[in-house]
Each structure stands twice: as C-alpha cells, then as structure tokens.
Design an enzyme around this catalytic site. Structure first.
Site, PDB file in Angstrom:
ATOM      1  N   SER A 154      22.637 -41.984 -13.212  1.00 22.29           N
ATOM      2  CA  SER A 154      21.683 -42.971 -13.697  1.00 22.29           C
ATOM      3  C   SER A 154      22.349 -44.340 -13.802  1.00 22.29           C
ATOM      4  O   SER A 154      22.915 -44.825 -12.825  1.00 22.29           O
ATOM      5  CB  SER A 154      21.109 -42.496 -15.044  1.00 22.29           C
ATOM      6  OG  SER A 154      20.003 -43.245 -15.428  1.00 22.29           O
TER       7      SER A 154
ATOM      8  N   ASP B 279      12.950 -35.275 -10.731  1.00 24.97           N
ATOM      9  CA  ASP B 279      13.158 -36.599 -11.341  1.00 24.97           C
ATOM     10  C   ASP B 279      12.042 -37.553 -10.906  1.00 24.97           C
ATOM     11  O   ASP B 279      11.951 -37.920  -9.741  1.00 24.97           O
ATOM     12  CB  ASP B 279      14.530 -37.136 -10.897  1.00 24.97           C
ATOM     13  CG  ASP B 279      14.966 -38.403 -11.644  1.00 24.97           C
ATOM     14  OD1 ASP B 279      14.097 -39.086 -12.230  1.00 24.97           O
ATOM     15  OD2 ASP B 279      16.169 -38.702 -11.625  1.00 24.97           O
TER      16      ASP B 279
ATOM     17  N   HIS C 240      14.745 -36.321 -14.797  1.00 22.02           N
ATOM     18  CA  HIS C 240      15.919 -37.194 -14.705  1.00 22.02           C
ATOM     19  C   HIS C 240      17.084 -36.696 -15.560  1.00 22.02           C
ATOM     20  O   HIS C 240      18.241 -36.749 -15.144  1.00 22.02           O
ATOM     21  CB  HIS C 240      15.493 -38.602 -15.133  1.00 22.02           C
ATOM     22  CG  HIS C 240      16.577 -39.626 -15.037  1.00 22.02           C
ATOM     23  ND1 HIS C 240      17.211 -39.926 -13.852  1.00 22.02           N
ATOM     24  CD2 HIS C 240      17.150 -40.413 -15.989  1.00 22.02           C
ATOM     25  CE1 HIS C 240      18.127 -40.865 -14.063  1.00 22.02           C
ATOM     26  NE2 HIS C 240      18.106 -41.173 -15.354  1.00 22.02           N
TER      27      HIS C 240
HETATM   28  N1  LIG Z   1      18.866 -39.432 -21.547  1.00 20.23           N
HETATM   29  C1  LIG Z   1      19.713 -40.352 -20.854  1.00 20.23           C
HETATM   30  C2  LIG Z   1      18.926 -40.885 -19.727  1.00 20.23           C
HETATM   31  C3  LIG Z   1      19.263 -42.199 -19.167  1.00 20.23           C
HETATM   32  O1  LIG Z   1      19.620 -42.055 -17.840  1.00 20.23           O
HETATM   33  C4  LIG Z   1      20.241 -41.390 -21.825  1.00 20.23           C
HETATM   34  O2  LIG Z   1      19.675 -41.527 -22.908  1.00 20.23           O
HETATM   35  O3  LIG Z   1      21.251 -42.027 -21.547  1.00 20.23           O
END
Ligand SMILES: N[C@@H](CCO)C(=O)O
Ligand SMILES: CC(=O)SCCNC(=O)CCNC(=O)[C@H](O)C(C)(C)COP(=O)(O)OP(=O)(O)OC[C@H]1O[C@@H](n2cnc3c(N)ncnc32)[C@H](O)[C@@H]1OP(=O)(O)O
Length: 385
Positions: free
Chosen positions: A168, A333, A363
């Site tokens: 991410s 995702d 995701h």
């Molecule tokens: N759940 C993750 C998702 C973000 O990519 C976070 O809070 O960092």
C-alpha cells in the site's frame, strides 16, 4: 484524546541516539543540523526518524532488509506488545528466527514514515521555536519520505538493501526507492500498491480529508495547543470508518455481519447494525493511537504519488528499476485493484509475472495473509539474496 506519542509517553532510559522527548521502545536517528530539502515545500529542519531493527548486520552490510509500513502502521513491524507498543508487530508472522525474514540471517529495519506520529517528525512534533508544527507542517511527497529514509540508511552505513518490501503506502515508498536508488535496491517486493494514485483512490481519500477538516476541532491543523483530548476526533473517526470499508471486501463484510443488529441493540430504536459497530470500533481504536494531522499529511502524500512525475512518465520511471522484482496484489482488493499491480509488473524490467494473493479480506489482505506474503519473500530472497 488525540494521540501524538512524542509528547505523551514516559521517557525511556538513554540509549543510542535518544534525546529528551523521544518515546520508548524504538531507536532514533536525528538529522545532523542540516535541513532536509523537500520536493515542493522548501525544507524541514530538525528531522527525527524512529526505527526498529531485528537481527544482526553482517560485517559487509549485505544482509539489510528495509520494511516499509502502510498508512497507520509504524516501526513496530515485529515483536510483542510493550512500552510504546500497545499491540504486537503488524508483520510479526514474517519477521523473526525461522520466519520468511529470518533474523538469524537478515538484518531487518523498519522506520516510521516521515510525517507520521509514532516517533518520526510529523505535524505533532515541535518546530525549532518549540511550538507544534500543526497546520504549518510542510506538504510532503513520497520522495521526501524516501530521501529521509536514505539519509537514515547512510547514517547507519547501509549502502544497499538486499530487499525493500512494502504494501500500500509502504509499496509506494518501496517503488520510489527502486526508482530513485536502483543501485541501492537489490530486490523489491511490491504489495497491493500502484504507480500513481488513481482517481478513485484520490476521491475516497479526499472525502476522508474533508471529514477531518470539517470537524470544528481541526482548527486548520493547529489543535495541539487546545490540550489533550481536544483534537478532531469526530472527523478522524469518520475518515477511518470510510477507509475501513475500502480496506475490506464486500463479500467479507456480508459474510461476517450481514443484516444483523449489534448484540443487545435494537436498530429500530437507535441501535446499530453489527457492521456499524465494527466501524465504530475501528474508528475509536485509530483515534486513540493516531494523530489527525499525520493522517492528513500522509494521505495528501499518497494522493500526490506519481512515480513518473518529472521522470518522463510512468513507463520511463519503471524502466529505471534494476532490482529483482515481484509484484503482488490481493484478488479481492477494491481500493488497489489488480490492474494497478499488473501495470507495475508489466513495466518493471525483469519483474516476474503478477502474483495474486488470494484473500477474502480485500486490501488489508497484504497485512493478514502472511503465509502468502512469506512465500513471495522467500522466493525473492532465495533467488539471489
Ligand atoms: N489497514 C491499513 C491499510 C492501509 O493500507 C492501515 O491502516 O495502514
Ligand atoms: C498501536 C499499534 O501499533 S497498532 C498496529 C499498527 N497498525 C497497523 O499496522 C495498521 C495495520 N493494521 C490494520 O489495519 C489492522 O489491524 C488489521 C488489518 C491487521 C486488522 O485485521 P483483522 O485482524 O482482520 O481485524 P478486523 O478488521 O477483523 O477487526 C478486529 C476487531 O474488530 C472487533 N469487532 C469485530 N466485530 C465487531 C463488532 N460487531 N462490533 C465491534 N467490534 C467488532 C474485534 O473485537 C477486534 O477488536 P480488536 O482489534 O480491538 O481486538
């Protein structure tokens, strides 16, 4: 209470580069008295980077692995809960003796991102005039964040990574590492990430930014002086609720919660559905552990992410990568759809075919499906690491 841990946790015993005000449970590196030049916003003086390490660095520093966290993650990638860490590491299943990132062999380092709130300089940190940055904190880009990480690596004598891995937002920085410093990035694992922020990602993020900024307690980011417990908690909580839906899949939410009311509550009399209670829970947890100013700074940096900016476009930027590369996405995702990772895999020279993480969790699968991520790490490190 809006948490900005740099100010609120008890002080640790002095060690390493610790200075007064550093929170416990991490190590710190303070920039020498030179400013960090920023891509679009001048410079940032007095930067502090919080980081944690596992394993031993080889004499030739050839076994260093850089782990880069996502939006609300931190330097505590592995290890138990403890001082400064309310929970176990977010990738604890991957880092440790005998694990994919085997700390009997690899030296693993995880820095907290520039602009964050878990030890590294961010909006809740003190400016040189001893007031909190707040709304005057400069606009950051992923390249600024990677430049700070490169300075940290230089300070620690880490010239070249055996592997850079991130998911991410962490994947955005991992990609920036491989493009900005191809000679320093031996292998690269990109998870659930993208070459540029998409219109829909910016749209969801923009609504979250709006929720925070429309909270009267936001005060243009200058809420820290209002005292503990006076931050834009409503706005941050709304932002997390919305984000949490995008982090999970529709089938998962349906299977887990369906149409059920929260136990003990009557939805015809103001009670909540289970899924609403679940989102309330995640909102409350984030408000306790994360700073709204950092959330805004990091979200804006993600919105600005474009690996091709100033490099002749995405295709030209990706061609700079020389690392052995694997790119993986999560099949469910909806926030970072597989097409984004397919573009990366197709554009990075020598990247193997796109890998698919099979998961019902959407995701967040890159955080949850550690066995599948472990297999990807082992494949990369086993092929020349
Ligand atoms: N759940 C993750 C998702 C973000 O990519 C976070 O809070 O960092
Ligand atoms: C302070 C820190 O260091 S926290 C760690 C740093 N943060 C990060 O790394 C961010 C990345 N992590 C995350 O985003 C998440 O923690 C994830 C993705 C790992 C969580 O994934 P999962 O394990 O699938 O958790 P899930 O989304 O199912 O949520 C479980 C929680 O919801 C709660 N819950 C489930 N159903 C309900 C409901 N109907 N009502 C209220 N709460 C509910 C559970 O009790 C559980 O609570 P807990 O986390 O306080 O124990």
């Amino acid at each position: 209470m809006s948490v900005h841990p740099t100010a609120e946790v008890p002080l640790p015993p002095a060690s390493g580069a610790w200075r007064e005000g550093d929170p416990p449970g991490r190590r710190f590196w303070h920039f020498p008295p030179k400013p960090l030049p920023l891509e679009v916003s001048g410079e940032l003086p007095g930067v502090r980077i919080a980081y944690e390490t596992w394993g031993r660095l080889a004499a030739d520093a050839s076994n260093a692995v850089l782990v880069l966290h996502a939006l609300t993650g931190d330097s505590h990638a592995a290890g138990p809960a403890g001082p400064g860490h309310p929970t176990a590491g977010w990738w604890d299943g991957l880092i440790g003796p005998g694990r994919a990132l085997d700390t009997d062999r690899w030296f693993v380092i995880a820095p907290n991102v520039l602009g964050g709130c878990q030890g590294t300089t961010g909006p809740s940190s003190l400016r040189p005039d001893r007031r909190r940055w707040g709304g005057s904190f400069p606009c950051l880009t992923q390249r600024d964040q990677v430049l700070a990480e490169a300075d940290l690596a230089d300070a620690l004598g880490l010239r070249r990574w055996a592997l850079v891995v991130g998911g991410s937002m962490g994947g955005m920085r991992a990609l920036e590492w491989a493009v900005s410093y191809p000679d320093r990035t031996g292998a690269l694992l990109l998870l659930a990430t993208t070459a540029t922020a998409s219109a829909e990602q910016i749209a969801w993020a923009g609504i979250q930014l709006g929720a925070i900024r429309s909270d009267p307690a936001w005060r243009d980011g200058d809420y820290y002086e209002a005292g503990a417990g006076r931050g834009p908690h409503t706005g941050l909580g709304l932002a997390r609720r919305l984000a949490q839906v995008t982090y999970r899949s529709e089938p998962e939410l349906q299977t887990r919660f369906g149409h059920l009311p929260q136990r003990g509550e009557d939805t015809r009399r103001g009670g909540r559905y289970q899924v609403e209670s679940y989102l309330d829970h995640h909102a409350a947890k984030l408000v306790r552990r994360f700073d709204a100013g950092s959330y805004v700074t990091l979200t804006e940096a993600m919105n600005g992410h474009d690996i091709g900016r100033g490099r002749g476009g995405v295709a030209a930027a990706l061609r700079r990568v020389t690392a052995r590369t694997l790119v993986a996405g999560v099949d469910s995702d909806r926030l970072y759809p597989l097409a984004q990772q397919a573009r990366l895999a197709a554009g990075i020279p020598g990247a193997d075919r796109l890998r698919i993480i099979e998961s019902r969790y959407g995701h967040d699968g890159f955080l949850i499906e550690t066995a599948q991520v472990a297999a990807l790490i082992s494949e990369l490190l086993g092929s020349g690491g």
